[in-house]
Motif scaffolding. Structure first.
Motif, mmCIF file in Angstrom:
data_model
loop_
_atom_site.group_PDB
_atom_site.id
_atom_site.type_symbol
_atom_site.label_atom_id
_atom_site.label_comp_id
_atom_site.label_asym_id
_atom_site.label_seq_id
_atom_site.Cartn_x
_atom_site.Cartn_y
_atom_site.Cartn_z
ATOM 1 N N TYR A 1 -5.215 -1.612 0.444
ATOM 2 C CA TYR A 1 -3.899 -2.219 1.073
ATOM 3 C C TYR A 1 -2.904 -1.326 0.480
ATOM 4 N N ASP A 2 -1.841 -1.143 1.145
ATOM 5 C CA ASP A 2 -0.777 -0.396 0.456
ATOM 6 C C ASP A 2 0.694 -0.896 0.635
ATOM 7 N N ALA A 3 1.571 -0.580 -0.406
ATOM 8 C CA ALA A 3 2.865 -1.052 -0.167
ATOM 9 C C ALA A 3 3.941 -0.512 -0.679
ATOM 10 N N ALA A 4 5.192 -0.095 -0.071
ATOM 11 C CA ALA A 4 6.208 0.929 -0.414
ATOM 12 C C ALA A 4 7.202 0.195 -1.408
ATOM 13 N N THR A 5 7.106 -1.302 -1.396
ATOM 14 C CA THR A 5 8.138 -1.964 -2.269
ATOM 15 C C THR A 5 7.371 -3.049 -2.988
ATOM 16 N N VAL A 6 7.890 -3.397 -4.196
ATOM 17 C CA VAL A 6 7.669 -4.708 -4.779
ATOM 18 C C VAL A 6 7.143 -5.922 -4.032
ATOM 19 N N THR A 7 8.116 -6.035 -3.059
ATOM 20 C CA THR A 7 8.015 -7.308 -2.282
ATOM 21 C C THR A 7 6.821 -7.163 -1.361
ATOM 22 N N GLU A 8 6.720 -6.005 -0.798
ATOM 23 C CA GLU A 8 5.576 -5.777 0.075
ATOM 24 C C GLU A 8 4.213 -5.895 -0.784
ATOM 25 N N ALA A 9 4.283 -5.342 -2.163
ATOM 26 C CA ALA A 9 3.050 -5.579 -2.894
ATOM 27 C C ALA A 9 2.660 -7.151 -3.144
ATOM 28 N N LEU A 10 3.697 -7.975 -3.555
ATOM 29 C CA LEU A 10 3.534 -9.357 -3.890
ATOM 30 C C LEU A 10 2.815 -9.996 -2.384
ATOM 31 N N ALA A 11 3.384 -9.393 -1.293
ATOM 32 C CA ALA A 11 2.736 -10.284 -0.051
ATOM 33 C C ALA A 11 1.379 -9.842 0.187
ATOM 34 N N GLN A 12 1.093 -8.593 -0.306
ATOM 35 C CA GLN A 12 -0.329 -8.419 -0.174
ATOM 36 C C GLN A 12 -1.154 -8.923 -0.971
ATOM 37 N N LEU A 13 -0.717 -9.176 -2.559
ATOM 38 C CA LEU A 13 -1.405 -9.806 -3.316
ATOM 39 C C LEU A 13 -1.948 -11.174 -2.814
ATOM 40 N N GLN A 14 -0.852 -11.814 -2.154
ATOM 41 C CA GLN A 14 -0.933 -13.338 -1.777
ATOM 42 C C GLN A 14 -2.032 -13.563 -0.474
ATOM 43 N N ALA A 15 -2.058 -12.048 0.218
ATOM 44 C CA ALA A 15 -2.981 -12.280 1.273
ATOM 45 C C ALA A 15 -4.537 -12.071 1.138
ATOM 46 N N GLY A 16 -4.873 -11.611 -0.109
ATOM 47 C CA GLY A 16 -6.136 -11.457 -0.151
ATOM 48 C C GLY A 16 -6.625 -11.307 -1.823
ATOM 49 N N ASP A 17 -7.910 -11.190 -2.048
ATOM 50 C CA ASP A 17 -8.544 -11.192 -3.588
ATOM 51 C C ASP A 17 -8.418 -9.788 -3.920
ATOM 52 N N VAL A 18 -7.205 -9.253 -4.553
ATOM 53 C CA VAL A 18 -7.358 -7.768 -4.886
ATOM 54 C C VAL A 18 -8.053 -7.703 -6.204
ATOM 55 N N ASN A 19 -8.734 -6.586 -6.292
ATOM 56 C CA ASN A 19 -9.673 -6.380 -7.497
ATOM 57 C C ASN A 19 -8.779 -5.324 -8.311
ATOM 58 N N LEU A 20 -8.360 -4.493 -7.659
ATOM 59 C CA LEU A 20 -7.485 -3.414 -8.652
ATOM 60 C C LEU A 20 -6.047 -2.975 -8.040
ATOM 61 N N VAL A 21 -4.963 -2.986 -8.914
ATOM 62 C CA VAL A 21 -3.596 -2.763 -8.496
ATOM 63 C C VAL A 21 -3.419 -1.282 -9.262
ATOM 64 N N ILE A 22 -2.790 -0.216 -8.287
ATOM 65 C CA ILE A 22 -2.311 0.886 -8.831
ATOM 66 C C ILE A 22 -0.886 0.866 -8.442
ATOM 67 N N ALA A 23 -0.155 1.036 -9.384
ATOM 68 C CA ALA A 23 1.262 0.668 -9.056
ATOM 69 C C ALA A 23 2.372 1.867 -9.843
ATOM 70 N N GLU A 24 3.372 2.362 -9.220
ATOM 71 C CA GLU A 24 4.382 2.869 -10.051
ATOM 72 C C GLU A 24 5.347 1.940 -10.898
ATOM 73 N N THR A 25 5.948 2.630 -11.757
ATOM 74 C CA THR A 25 6.980 1.799 -12.547
ATOM 75 C C THR A 25 8.338 1.566 -11.874
ATOM 76 N N ARG A 26 8.633 2.556 -11.208
ATOM 77 C CA ARG A 26 10.284 2.578 -10.444
ATOM 78 C C ARG A 26 9.815 2.371 -9.040
ATOM 79 N N PHE A 27 10.827 1.494 -8.592
ATOM 80 C CA PHE A 27 11.218 1.363 -7.034
ATOM 81 C C PHE A 27 12.707 1.197 -6.829
ATOM 82 N N HIS A 28 12.687 1.344 -5.637
ATOM 83 C CA HIS A 28 14.421 1.223 -5.302
ATOM 84 C C HIS A 28 15.016 -0.185 -5.667
ATOM 85 N N ALA A 29 14.156 -1.007 -5.442
ATOM 86 C CA ALA A 29 14.361 -2.354 -5.824
ATOM 87 C C ALA A 29 13.130 -3.187 -6.617
ATOM 88 N N GLY A 30 13.495 -3.467 -7.699
ATOM 89 C CA GLY A 30 12.498 -4.079 -8.574
ATOM 90 C C GLY A 30 11.689 -3.077 -9.355
#
Length: 256
Positions: A37-66
């Motif tokens: 799964y991929d997400a360009a924003t924190v909001t999108e990432a949170l929605a993806q987490l709710q959608a399925g059983d994610v085993n591993l998250v790879i994330a930046e520290t900085r986003f335009h929002a959040g």
């Protein structure tokens, strides 16, 4: 490409505002049979987490929002915790220290080779399979120097054992409420082992909480050990120039 078994079949969420970074990572994980799964924003990432059983998250520290730290805080409140790795452009010690203090499993500084990212992701997943829940965090020297690791553990008042594997051998340092109480490196114990430890530039480290020191041989504060260690590092030079009787061999270098 040969599959890395620990990633095969795992669900990986990539959260990064850079389209190119997400695509490169997607290609890398899909080549190892991961579901991505991929997400360009924190909001999108949170929605993806709710959608399925994610085993591993790879994330930046900085986003335009959040922030990636907002995402990490949410992940740590899930019933089933996925592993979490920061892949970030920020190299500041305080940011890296905060990441581990708040529960990240690793922190990789951009730019990093794709193969290295895959290997570190595989390592994190393997730790779960091997049943090593007492490993609080680990990684490669480079994310943290030995000196920075000492400062991090002191600031977080950790108790346990830090093990560093390098080409010189295995070093172990024990902490009690953030204070160094014992160290062992290539057969040398106490403060002298700490000074030698600061000369290591490459290797891997793991910290295990709750492991008690076999002895308490160090009374000096971490600040004093760091100062003396830095002084000793200044005396490092090649074996050709070193006095054999008054120095310790450290892989072709000698410390007085």
């Amino acid at each position: 490409m040969t599959d890395i078994s620990e990633l095969s079949g795992k669900i990986v969420l990539i959260a990064d505002g850079d389209d190119q970074v997400r695509q490169v990572l997607r290609n890398g994980f899909e080549a190892r049979n991961s579901v991505v799964y991929d997400a360009a924003t924190v909001t999108e990432a949170l929605a993806q987490l709710q959608a399925g059983d994610v085993n591993l998250v790879i994330a930046e520290t900085r986003f335009h929002a959040g922030s990636g730290f907002d995402l990490l805080a949410h992940v740590r409140n899930l019933e089933v915790l996925p592993f979490f790795i920061f892949l970030a452009g920020e190299s500041d010690f305080r940011v890296r220290a905060r990441a581990f203090a708040e529960g990240a499993d690793d922190y990789i500084i951009k730019p990093s080779p794709l193969d290295e990212i895959m290997i570190k992701s595989d390592r994190v997943m393997r730790m779960k399979r091997l049943g090593r829940p007492n490993v609080d965090f680990g990684g490669r020297l480079g994310v943290f120097s030995p000196e920075e690791l000492v400062q991090l553990l002191e600031a977080s008042r950790k108790s346990g054992e830090m093990e560093i594997q390098s080409s010189y051998g295995t070093a172990k340092v024990w902490f009690k409420d953030g204070k160094i109480v014992h160290a062992d490196f290539i057969g040398i114990e106490g403060s002298e082992a700490i000074y030698l430890l600061f000369a290591i530039g490459e290797g891997t480290f793991e910290f295990r909480s709750g492991v008690q020191a076999p002895a308490e041989t160090i009374r000096a504060s971490a600040s004093m050990l760091l100062l003396e260690g830095l002084r000793m590092i200044c005396l490092l030079y090649t074996s050709d120039a070193a006095d054999e009787e008054d120095s310790v061999d450290l892989g072709g270098r000698r410390i007085i």
